[in-house]
Structures are given as C-alpha cells and as structure tokens.
Design a protein around this motif. Structure first.
Motif, short mmCIF file in Angstrom:
data_model
loop_
_atom_site.label_atom_id
_atom_site.label_comp_id
_atom_site.label_asym_id
_atom_site.label_seq_id
_atom_site.Cartn_x
_atom_site.Cartn_y
_atom_site.Cartn_z
N ARG A 1 1.39 7.58 -2.87
CA ARG A 1 0.01 8.23 -2.25
C ARG A 1 -0.16 7.75 -1.05
NH1 ARG A 1 -3.47 4.81 -6.35
NH2 ARG A 1 -5.27 5.28 -5.09
N ARG B 1 -6.55 7.03 5.77
CA ARG B 1 -6.11 6.94 4.39
C ARG B 1 -4.85 8.01 4.07
NH1 ARG B 1 -9.57 4.47 0.98
NH2 ARG B 1 -7.86 4.52 -0.43
N HIS B 2 -4.13 7.61 3.17
CA HIS B 2 -3.03 8.54 2.53
C HIS B 2 -2.22 9.05 3.78
CE1 HIS B 2 -5.11 8.23 -1.34
NE2 HIS B 2 -6.32 8.32 -0.70
N THR C 1 4.13 4.44 -5.70
CA THR C 1 2.93 5.26 -5.71
C THR C 1 2.83 6.51 -5.02
OG1 THR C 1 1.78 4.32 -3.91
CG2 THR C 1 1.71 2.95 -5.96
N GLY D 1 5.20 5.57 0.65
CA GLY D 1 4.44 4.58 0.24
C GLY D 1 5.11 3.81 -0.98
N ASN E 1 -5.13 -4.05 -1.48
CA ASN E 1 -5.86 -3.02 -0.86
C ASN E 1 -7.38 -3.51 -0.70
OD1 ASN E 1 -4.14 -0.87 -0.40
ND2 ASN E 1 -4.83 0.52 -2.06
N TYR F 1 0.13 5.46 2.97
CA TYR F 1 -0.33 4.44 3.36
C TYR F 1 -1.61 4.51 4.12
CZ TYR F 1 4.50 3.07 3.38
OH TYR F 1 5.81 2.84 3.11
N MET F 2 -2.29 3.26 4.08
CA MET F 2 -3.54 3.11 4.94
C MET F 2 -3.10 2.30 6.00
SD MET F 2 -5.75 1.08 1.91
CE MET F 2 -7.29 1.00 2.79
N GLU G 1 -1.09 2.77 -0.10
CA GLU G 1 -2.10 2.99 -1.03
C GLU G 1 -1.77 2.63 -2.49
OE1 GLU G 1 -5.00 4.04 -0.53
OE2 GLU G 1 -4.86 5.25 1.54
N GLY G 2 -2.71 2.01 -3.32
CA GLY G 2 -2.41 1.61 -4.74
C GLY G 2 -2.06 -0.01 -4.66
N ASP G 3 -1.63 -0.35 -3.48
CA ASP G 3 -1.24 -1.86 -3.57
C ASP G 3 -2.41 -2.75 -4.18
OD1 ASP G 3 -0.57 -4.51 -2.53
OD2 ASP G 3 1.14 -3.43 -1.59
#
Length: 310
Positions: free
Chosen positions: A81, A131-132, A79, A76, A100, A83-84, A95-97
């Motif tokens: 962390r 998630r993640h 970050t 991702g 979101n 992807y969603m 994640e963290g975009d």
C-alpha cells in the motif's frame, strides 16, 4: 507500449530517495530481528522499439530499444500500500504498519529540530505528510523483447528466458549478472495468452549486450536446447546446471525446462541453422535481416530469384 487498457492500468506516485537514514539506535548483530522487505517486480518496456517478425512470422516477433526503461520500486512490503513519508524530516513508514497511529506524532529523524513537545514540526502541517508513496527509481538502458506465439506456460517462458540469457552471456563472454531477465503475460490479438520475455542491461545507459540478442537469436537456439535438455541426474523441472540462476530463487517452483524444451522442438525447430547439405557454401546461414546485413557489410549475400533483372 504493451497495449494494456482499462483495469490493467494503475497509476502510482513514487519518490526517488536521494539516500537513507536511520535513528541512532544501539548496534546489534541479532539476525532474528532484522526484517526483509521484498522488492516489487520490475517494470520493463522496450520504449520506441519496432516489432520485427521472426523469419517465420507465425513463430513470433522481436523488438529492441536502446532507450528502454526499467522501473524498480518498493511498495511497503507485504501490504503493498506504499509508504507514509514526512516531507519535513524524511521519516518513512509502511502503510498498514501497526505503528501508523504514532506517525502523526513522530519524532524528527536525525538532524531536524524538534518542536517544544519533542515532535517533528511536520506533524502540525498535514500537507507535509504524503500517503501511499512508492519508493523507486527508473533507468534507461538496452532492452530486448521476445514474444513467442503459443508459449502459454509460465514455467516454460521462464525456463526458455533463463536458458537464452545464459547462452547469450556465454556467447558474448560476459557475466550472467550483467543482463537482467523478466517475463510478463500478454494477450494475443485473437484473445489467446502468451508470455513475453525481456532481457535488459543492468548498467544504466546500456552496454549493448541485450541488443545483440536480436542478431544472435537463431544462432543461440542450439545452445539453448542443450541447456534445456539437461542430463543431470534428478533434474526434473530445472537445476543450477541448466536454468536455475541466483536471481531466479523466487521462481524455482515455477521453472519448467521440459515444457520449454518441448516448445522449442515443436515450434522453433524451423528457425534453426541450415544443415550441411542445405548450405550453398561452408558457414552459410539464413538471412533474417537482409537490409541490415547488406548495410553493415557483414559477409556476402546471395539472393536466389526466379528472374534475373539486368
């Protein structure tokens, strides 16, 4: 495989994409708005390979595997962390975009039919949003692993690995991009720090190139030294004439050919080919794997012993 324990181990779920799709948007050629997502470092393992000490065990050890694993992933971007991912329509977002918040009411991607509100049906099903997740895949291929005792400088490890890969590909007459290179830190049995050098075939299933590195290791030390002892004016830590290759652009500031050269001269000189005065016959060389050489029938082997057993 590497002996790591405790906090050094991390477990992630990953998804191997079958393909990629994007929304129907106006095509543009503006390079300023094209983002680049840097891939994660590969994870390389010589699965099932047995360690074999070098001729002088104190200098290091080698192992190879014809069923090694190379894992490529993307976590991702910056970050890291993950992807969603919507399992209903396939839309993914880091994640963290900053966007979101809108993912919970996203529109379907491409061919999925939207609900009455224009949203993806997956938004009404919480289990459909993962998630993640990492995006990645793994291949089984030929892997060569080299662990040299006392090689505690990262720049020296990368420089030595780069020079060794170049020497190997030249010896085999293949392109440099046929063989991958990676370096990882390791903790020695007595608590010291060293680096292990991986060479692996980019071709899935392997092509046998990296496996040859074990038998050619000592022979390649001379050309490796020539590369590390670069004579190009202005070359201090490394240049494109010695150890800087296209796939090592991220390591240009880390590479240190001088440290690698000093290590080779100090630690590995005893592994070099015998001099002309030491050779029993022309073209003779040290036998590093006597049993394998006898089994393969590659030339004659003369064994000197104190006693002759008749």
């Amino acid at each position: 495989e590497c002996g790591a324990t405790g906090e050094a181990l991390h477990q992630f779920e990953y998804l191997r994409p079958a393909g990629f799709a994007a929304e129907n948007e106006t095509v543009h050629a503006d390079a300023d708005i094209v983002s680049y997502v840097r891939p994660q470092p590969p994870i390389v393992a010589a699965t099932g390979g047995k360690w074999i000490p070098l001729r002088l065990p104190k200098t290091g050890r080698i192992r190879t595997s014809a069923s090694g694993i190379v894992f490529y992933a993307n976590a991702g971007g910056e970050t890291c962390r993950g992807y969603m991912v919507c399992l209903h329509c396939g839309r993914a977002q880091a994640e963290g975009d900053t966007e979101n918040e809108s993912f919970s009411r996203h529109k379907p991607l491409r061919y999925t039919k939207a609900d009455d509100g224009g949203k993806c049906p997956g938004t009404a099903r919480p289990f459909a949003i993962k998630r993640h997740l990492l995006l990645g895949h793994e291949i089984r291929t030929d892997v060569f692993e080299l662990e040299l005792n006392g090689l505690g400088h990262e720049g020296a490890a990368w420089a030595f690995g780069s020079a060794f890969r170049t020497a190997l590909t030249r010896e085999l007459g293949i392109e440099l991009n046929e063989v991958g290179l990676w370096v990882e830190p390791r903790e020695t049995a007595v608590g010291g720090r060293t680096y292990t050098i991986f060479l692996f075939d980019h071709a899935a299933g392997g092509a046998g190139f990296s496996l040859r590195a074990k038998d050619l290791f000592v022979k390649l030390l001379a050309p490796v030294r020539q590369l590390l002892d670069c004579k190009v004016d202005g070359c201090i830590h490394g240049c494109s004439a010695c150890v800087v290759t296209p796939d090592l652009y991220d390591h240009q500031r880390v590479l240190n050919r001088r440290s690698a050269l000093a290590f080779l001269d100090d630690k590995l000189h005893a592994l070099a080919m015998p001099t002309a005065d030491e050779q029993f016959t022309e073209g003779a060389s040290f036998s590093d794997h006597l049993v394998d050489e006898l089994a393969s029938g590659s030339g004659r082997v003369i064994v000197w012993s104190d006693f002759l057993d008749l």
